[in-house]
Design a protein around this motif. Structure first.
Motif, PDB file in Angstrom:
ATOM      1  N   GLU A 241       0.851  -0.989   0.034  1.00 31.54           N
ATOM      2  CA  GLU A 241      -0.056   0.040   0.053  1.00 31.54           C
ATOM      3  C   GLU A 241       1.031   1.037   0.000  1.00 31.54           C
ATOM      4  N   GLU A 292      -4.083   7.316  -2.458  1.00 30.80           N
ATOM      5  CA  GLU A 292      -4.438   7.441  -1.182  1.00 30.80           C
ATOM      6  C   GLU A 292      -4.064   8.736  -0.484  1.00 30.80           C
ATOM      7  N   GLU A 358     -15.926  -3.671  -4.219  1.00 33.61           N
ATOM      8  CA  GLU A 358     -15.245  -2.483  -3.623  1.00 33.61           C
ATOM      9  C   GLU A 358     -14.490  -1.729  -4.450  1.00 33.61           C
TER      10      GLU A 358
HETATM   11  N1  GAP Z   1      -4.226   1.661   2.722  1.00 32.79           N
HETATM   12  C1  GAP Z   1      -5.233   0.956   2.595  1.00 32.79           C
HETATM   13  C2  GAP Z   1      -5.586   0.102   1.595  1.00 32.79           C
HETATM   14  O1  GAP Z   1      -4.414  -0.283   0.978  1.00 32.79           O
HETATM   15  P1  GAP Z   1      -7.171  -1.553   0.488  1.00 32.79           P
HETATM   16  O2  GAP Z   1      -8.664  -1.663   0.755  1.00 32.79           O
HETATM   17  O3  GAP Z   1      -6.725  -2.795   0.661  1.00 32.79           O
HETATM   18  O4  GAP Z   1      -6.677  -0.562   1.609  1.00 32.79           O
HETATM   19  C3  GAP Z   1      -7.450   0.385  -1.139  1.00 32.79           C
HETATM   20  O5  GAP Z   1      -6.958  -0.890  -0.698  1.00 32.79           O
HETATM   21  C4  GAP Z   1      -8.087   0.245  -2.811  1.00 32.79           C
HETATM   22  O6  GAP Z   1      -6.927  -0.239  -3.479  1.00 32.79           O
HETATM   23  C5  GAP Z   1      -8.885  -0.587  -2.765  1.00 32.79           C
HETATM   24  O7  GAP Z   1     -10.291   0.039  -2.625  1.00 32.79           O
HETATM   25  C6  GAP Z   1      -8.992  -0.827  -4.335  1.00 32.79           C
HETATM   26  O8  GAP Z   1      -9.675   0.301  -5.076  1.00 32.79           O
HETATM   27  C7  GAP Z   1      -7.322  -0.973  -4.665  1.00 32.79           C
HETATM   28  N2  GAP Z   1      -6.959  -2.189  -4.561  1.00 32.79           N
HETATM   29  C8  GAP Z   1      -6.618  -3.048  -3.636  1.00 32.79           C
HETATM   30  N3  GAP Z   1      -6.153  -4.197  -3.976  1.00 32.79           N
HETATM   31  C9  GAP Z   1      -6.263  -4.255  -5.474  1.00 32.79           C
HETATM   32  C10 GAP Z   1      -5.667  -5.238  -6.315  1.00 32.79           C
HETATM   33  N4  GAP Z   1      -5.157  -6.269  -5.706  1.00 32.79           N
HETATM   34  N5  GAP Z   1      -5.995  -4.883  -7.611  1.00 32.79           N
HETATM   35  C11 GAP Z   1      -6.457  -3.654  -7.700  1.00 32.79           C
HETATM   36  N6  GAP Z   1      -6.865  -2.763  -6.961  1.00 32.79           N
HETATM   37  C12 GAP Z   1      -6.535  -3.081  -5.808  1.00 32.79           C
END
Ligand code: GAP
Length: 538
Positions: A241, A292, A358
């Motif tokens: 992240e 973010e 999501e």
């Molecule tokens: N800092 C908090 C965080 O990273 P997360 O819900 O795990 O939270 C945030 O990720 C956003 O990143 C998600 O809402 C999604 O839009 C995007 N995201 C997370 N994992 C992903 C993946 N494997 N592929 C594409 N987008 C992803």
């Protein structure tokens, strides 16, 4: 007209358009591709850049309380120990020992196939269950009738998980020639399966029980080594992240800028997760981009109100880039399922063709991260409150969204196939991407009516060159004008201007402006065209 909701093959159509028009390619395609990785082609790179730029302008440039950051992708490994990712950034992994397929236990569902003693009869249009001669309801049966479990069924997460399990249960009852009344399946996550049940649940790959392992924690961080030595001391991680960059640089930002609470630090950048099941095209990939923002607030501030404000801001922003409100909804994470750092998380969900999923997570992270880094680094992570003359560790509200998920959402919402009439009145199909002018990869296509008339091409080139100074534009003189419009429709170009004989022969120097969505045409001057762009592309 066929749109996302009406076209069951929408994902297939989108993947095909994305490849055909150079939005998205599978990564390393000439070597067979690499699961969970994608390349963005010429149109895709533009669209992606526009998503980022719109977010950055609205989130950072147009606000007084937010500053930007670009931190490194590989950070000190202690960052991830402090943040809790080394210990806790895991998904529950299930292996199928026969097919070698891997599943996420929270995306794998199962049900016991329960048969009650009794018979089901059809009376006219009604289905009646009878136990020992008396007509009974399903809830009565569930509570009172003798039940026999004749086996288990399993299915992967989808829009139809429950229906699929029910169909499989019916098939199993037929296969076993079991007597009695089949009860409606009770869907359970594989994470809830007892040790006795696991060997009885069939693998989705083989349809046979006995090959699924109990779930085990799988850490999703990609490991690498920094420096010439490859040993435990050189292990580092590709960030999962971008958020930790903002926490780790929190002190640097407050010491080098004039920010005061409440304020935010925003970042756009790549993140990496070794997802067990990358799927749904770019929805869940292993390399993706996040936007973010960590919004730091005073510990005594009303964090819930601030969380609500950001929730609203994010929804408004999604609508400003053209996502229809009808496709958006909210999901409040139940307390017991919150991520380890969160005291409240609400997701903005988008209705993708494969289900409501999501898009954007808005989390209240309390002071968890700063406290952790303070503890692990020994460096105070405080802000001096002039009013109370006290040092405080701020709390955080975090809107975190994936660029790729927004990309997919705008493609899904914008894609349409329509029957239209060509110049001769024949009906033909047009594929159109209704992208907001803010996001469209090409804002205007400049089309000289004829390719071999210098007076037309000179005027078209001059306009094109002028537009090019400010906007992403295309010059296209290849083929019939109708064909050129269709090409631009598929690329999502909001406007085409055609330089025709009226442009060069009549006073006023006007062009034909053709609108992508209505396909209507009107004459417009150069000044009016620039005014339109100024207003719509912001
Ligand atoms: N800092 C908090 C965080 O990273 P997360 O819900 O795990 O939270 C945030 O990720 C956003 O990143 C998600 O809402 C999604 O839009 C995007 N995201 C997370 N994992 C992903 C993946 N494997 N592929 C594409 N987008 C992803």
């Amino acid at each position: 007209m066929s749109t996302a909701a009406e076209n069951p093959n929408l994902m297939e159509a989108l993947v095909s358009l994305a490849k055909r028009r150079g939005f998205i390619y599978p990564s390393s395609e000439i070597y067979g591709g690499l699961n969970g990785f994608f390349d963005y082609g010429p149109l895709g790179a533009e669209l992606k850049r526009n998503i980022r730029d719109c977010w950055w302008r609205d989130m950072v440039h147009r606000r007084d309380d937010i500053v930007g950051l670009e931190s490194s992708i590989i950070m000190h490994p202690k960052v991830w120990e402090a943040s809790g990712h080394v210990a806790g950034f895991t998904d529950p992994l299930v292996d199928c020992k026969v097919s070698k397929q891997r599943y996420r236990a929270d995306q794998l569902f199962f049900a016991a196939v329960e048969v009650f003693k009794g018979i089901t009869e059809t009376e006219g249009a009604r289905t009646v269950h009878r136990v020992e001669g008396s007509s009974v309801t399903e809830p009565y049966m569930a509570a009172h009738a003798d039940v026999e479990i004749i086996g288990y069924v399993s299915a992967l997460e989808s829009e139809r998980t429950k229906e699929e399990l029910q169909e499989k249960a019916e098939a199993l009852k037929r296969k076993k020639s079991a007597k009695g009344i089949l009860h409606a399946v009770k869907v359970r996550e594989f994470t809830e399966a007892t040790p006795e049940e696991i060997p009885l649940i069939p693998s989705p790959a083989t349809g046979e029980p006995g090959s699924l392992t109990p779930p085990r924690a799988f850490n999703m961080m990609f490991e690498t080594n920094v420096g010439a030595l490859k040993d435990a001391s050189s292990v580092a991680y590709l960030r999962p992240e971008t958020a930790q960059g903002m926490f780790v640089d929190f002190k640097n930002v407050i010491d080098t800028t004039r920010v005061k609470l409440p304020f935010g630090i925003a970042q756009i950048g790549k993140s990496f997760r070794n997802e067990i099941t990358p799927r749904n095209f770019i929805f869940r990939s292993r390399e993706f981009e996040q936007m973010e923002m960590e919004y730091f607030i005073h510990p005594d501030a009303d964090w819930l109100a601030c969380h609500e404000e950001w929730l609203k801001w994010c929804q408004d922003w999604l609508r400003s880039i053209g996502l229809p409100a009808s496709h958006l909804s909210l999901y409040e994470h139940p307390k017991e399922k919150l991520a380890f750092y969160s005291r409240r998380t609400v997701d903005i969900m988008f209705r993708y063709p494969f289900g409501v999923q999501e898009l954007w997570g808005i989390a209240a992270r309390s002071d968890y991260d700063l406290q952790q880094h303070q503890k692990h680094s020994g460096v105070p992570q405080t802000w001096f409150d002039e009013a109370t003359k006290q040092k405080v560790v701020p709390h955080v509200i975090e809107p975190a969204v994936g660029v790729d998920r927004i990309f997919l959402a705008v493609l899904c919402a914008g894609y349409a196939e329509e029957d239209v009439k060509d110049e001769k009145g024949n009906v033909e199909k047009r594929t159109v991407l209704r992208l907001s002018p803010r996001l469209a990869p090409v804002k205007v296509a400049v089309l000289p009516l004829l390719k071999n008339k210098e007076a037309l091409t000179n005027r078209a080139r001059a306009l094109y060159k002028k537009l090019q100074q400010r906007y992403a534009v295309q010059y296209d003189d290849g083929g019939a004008i109708g064909k050129r419009y269709r090409r631009q429709d598929e690329a999502g170009t909001p406007w085409c201007v055609t330089i025709d004989f009226d442009t060069i022969e009549k006073p006023g120097d006007t062009f034909t402006l053709r609108d992508r969505d209505s396909m209507s045409q009107k004459r417009i001057t150069e000044a009016e065209l620039f005014a339109l762009l100024e207003q719509q592309v912001y």
